[in-house]
Design a protein around this motif. Structure first.
Motif, PDB file in Angstrom:
ATOM      1  N   PHE A  18       1.059  -1.228  -0.040  1.00 16.09           N
ATOM      2  CA  PHE A  18      -0.029  -0.160   0.025  1.00 16.09           C
ATOM      3  C   PHE A  18       1.000   1.362   0.005  1.00 16.09           C
ATOM      4  O   PHE A  18       0.609   2.386  -0.728  1.00 16.09           O
ATOM      5  CB  PHE A  18      -0.876  -0.029   1.142  1.00 16.09           C
ATOM      6  N   LYS A  19       1.892   1.127   0.909  1.00 20.34           N
ATOM      7  CA  LYS A  19       2.750   2.320   0.867  1.00 20.34           C
ATOM      8  C   LYS A  19       3.666   2.669  -0.205  1.00 20.34           C
ATOM      9  O   LYS A  19       3.670   3.771  -1.034  1.00 20.34           O
ATOM     10  CB  LYS A  19       3.773   2.150   1.921  1.00 20.34           C
ATOM     11  N   ALA A  20       3.837   1.419  -1.128  1.00 20.05           N
ATOM     12  CA  ALA A  20       4.501   1.527  -2.414  1.00 20.05           C
ATOM     13  C   ALA A  20       3.610   2.406  -3.575  1.00 20.05           C
ATOM     14  O   ALA A  20       4.004   2.986  -4.125  1.00 20.05           O
ATOM     15  CB  ALA A  20       5.223   0.418  -2.871  1.00 20.05           C
ATOM     16  N   GLN A  21       2.417   1.921  -3.472  1.00 23.93           N
ATOM     17  CA  GLN A  21       1.338   2.400  -4.466  1.00 23.93           C
ATOM     18  C   GLN A  21       1.119   3.791  -4.071  1.00 23.93           C
ATOM     19  O   GLN A  21       0.952   4.577  -5.176  1.00 23.93           O
ATOM     20  CB  GLN A  21       0.047   1.580  -4.481  1.00 23.93           C
ATOM     21  N   ILE A  22       1.042   4.231  -2.777  1.00 26.95           N
ATOM     22  CA  ILE A  22       0.943   5.710  -2.488  1.00 26.95           C
ATOM     23  C   ILE A  22       2.162   6.411  -3.077  1.00 26.95           C
ATOM     24  O   ILE A  22       2.058   7.480  -3.696  1.00 26.95           O
ATOM     25  CB  ILE A  22       0.819   5.987  -1.147  1.00 26.95           C
ATOM     26  N   GLU A  23       3.338   5.886  -3.045  1.00 22.85           N
ATOM     27  CA  GLU A  23       4.511   6.663  -3.523  1.00 22.85           C
ATOM     28  C   GLU A  23       4.712   6.821  -4.931  1.00 22.85           C
ATOM     29  O   GLU A  23       4.778   7.713  -5.426  1.00 22.85           O
ATOM     30  CB  GLU A  23       5.738   6.177  -2.841  1.00 22.85           C
ATOM     31  N   LYS A  24       4.363   5.438  -5.516  1.00 25.57           N
ATOM     32  CA  LYS A  24       4.080   5.511  -7.114  1.00 25.57           C
ATOM     33  C   LYS A  24       3.338   6.557  -7.681  1.00 25.57           C
ATOM     34  O   LYS A  24       3.448   7.416  -8.453  1.00 25.57           O
ATOM     35  CB  LYS A  24       3.526   4.323  -7.564  1.00 25.57           C
ATOM     36  N   HIS A  25       2.072   6.726  -7.030  1.00 29.98           N
ATOM     37  CA  HIS A  25       1.035   7.652  -7.787  1.00 29.98           C
ATOM     38  C   HIS A  25       1.307   9.182  -7.197  1.00 29.98           C
ATOM     39  O   HIS A  25       1.062  10.071  -7.828  1.00 29.98           O
ATOM     40  CB  HIS A  25      -0.539   7.266  -7.203  1.00 29.98           C
ATOM     41  N   ARG A  26       1.871   9.237  -6.166  1.00 32.98           N
ATOM     42  CA  ARG A  26       2.628  10.705  -5.686  1.00 32.98           C
ATOM     43  C   ARG A  26       3.516  11.153  -6.577  1.00 32.98           C
ATOM     44  O   ARG A  26       3.433  12.089  -6.855  1.00 32.98           O
ATOM     45  CB  ARG A  26       2.997  10.736  -4.089  1.00 32.98           C
ATOM     46  N   ILE A  27       4.431  10.230  -6.965  1.00 31.87           N
ATOM     47  CA  ILE A  27       5.410  10.494  -7.965  1.00 31.87           C
ATOM     48  C   ILE A  27       5.010  10.786  -9.257  1.00 31.87           C
ATOM     49  O   ILE A  27       5.410  11.833  -9.948  1.00 31.87           O
ATOM     50  CB  ILE A  27       6.598   9.362  -8.204  1.00 31.87           C
ATOM     51  N   ASN A  28       3.909  10.185  -9.616  1.00 33.40           N
ATOM     52  CA  ASN A  28       3.253  10.455 -10.866  1.00 33.40           C
ATOM     53  C   ASN A  28       2.727  11.907 -10.884  1.00 33.40           C
ATOM     54  O   ASN A  28       2.934  12.762 -12.100  1.00 33.40           O
ATOM     55  CB  ASN A  28       2.170   9.310 -11.283  1.00 33.40           C
ATOM     56  N   VAL A  29       2.047  12.267  -9.535  1.00 31.33           N
ATOM     57  CA  VAL A  29       1.459  13.637  -9.645  1.00 31.33           C
ATOM     58  C   VAL A  29       2.772  14.971  -9.539  1.00 31.33           C
ATOM     59  O   VAL A  29       2.390  15.713 -10.541  1.00 31.33           O
ATOM     60  CB  VAL A  29       0.517  13.915  -8.306  1.00 31.33           C
ATOM     61  N   GLU A  30       3.878  14.466  -8.887  1.00 30.41           N
ATOM     62  CA  GLU A  30       4.904  15.389  -8.976  1.00 30.41           C
ATOM     63  C   GLU A  30       5.346  15.572 -10.390  1.00 30.41           C
ATOM     64  O   GLU A  30       5.589  16.562 -10.993  1.00 30.41           O
ATOM     65  CB  GLU A  30       5.955  14.828  -8.199  1.00 30.41           C
ATOM     66  N   ASN A  31       5.529  14.417 -11.122  1.00 26.02           N
ATOM     67  CA  ASN A  31       5.884  14.335 -12.479  1.00 26.02           C
ATOM     68  C   ASN A  31       5.163  15.266 -13.353  1.00 26.02           C
ATOM     69  O   ASN A  31       5.681  16.083 -14.117  1.00 26.02           O
ATOM     70  CB  ASN A  31       6.264  13.059 -13.087  1.00 26.02           C
ATOM     71  N   LEU A  32       3.852  15.121 -13.129  1.00 29.84           N
ATOM     72  CA  LEU A  32       2.910  15.851 -14.164  1.00 29.84           C
ATOM     73  C   LEU A  32       2.893  17.207 -13.743  1.00 29.84           C
ATOM     74  O   LEU A  32       2.619  18.212 -14.602  1.00 29.84           O
ATOM     75  CB  LEU A  32       1.607  15.352 -13.769  1.00 29.84           C
TER      76      LEU A  32
END
Length: 82
Positions: A18-32
């Protein structure tokens, strides 16, 4: 492997996932937000960011439930009484 060891391993794996998925999607937002090249691939940037945030919220909710109702150390957790 003892049942309690397996239980603890499964709970830890769920929390890490769950933590890894949160980080993955957080990084996606930061990248966008920071990368103009990524924006060109997503004409509706707000919709794309909202979907990523929805995913973060979903996995955060799962992590909260896991921590609230299941214990890794076998301590008492909240029980719902009907």
């Amino acid at each position: 492997m003892r049942i309690l060891d397996m239980r603890e391993g499964i709970l830890k794996a769920c929390a890490l996932y769950f933590k890894a998925q949160i980080e993955k999607h957080r990084i996606n937002v930061e990248n966008l937000l920071r990368n103009s090249v990524g924006v060109a691939e997503h004409p509706d940037i707000m919709d794309t960011i909202e979907k990523e945030i929805d995913m973060i919220a979903d996995y955060d909710d799962k992590l909260v439930v896991l921590n609230k109702y299941f214990s890794i150390n076998n301590e008492d957790k909240e029980v719902i009484n009907g």
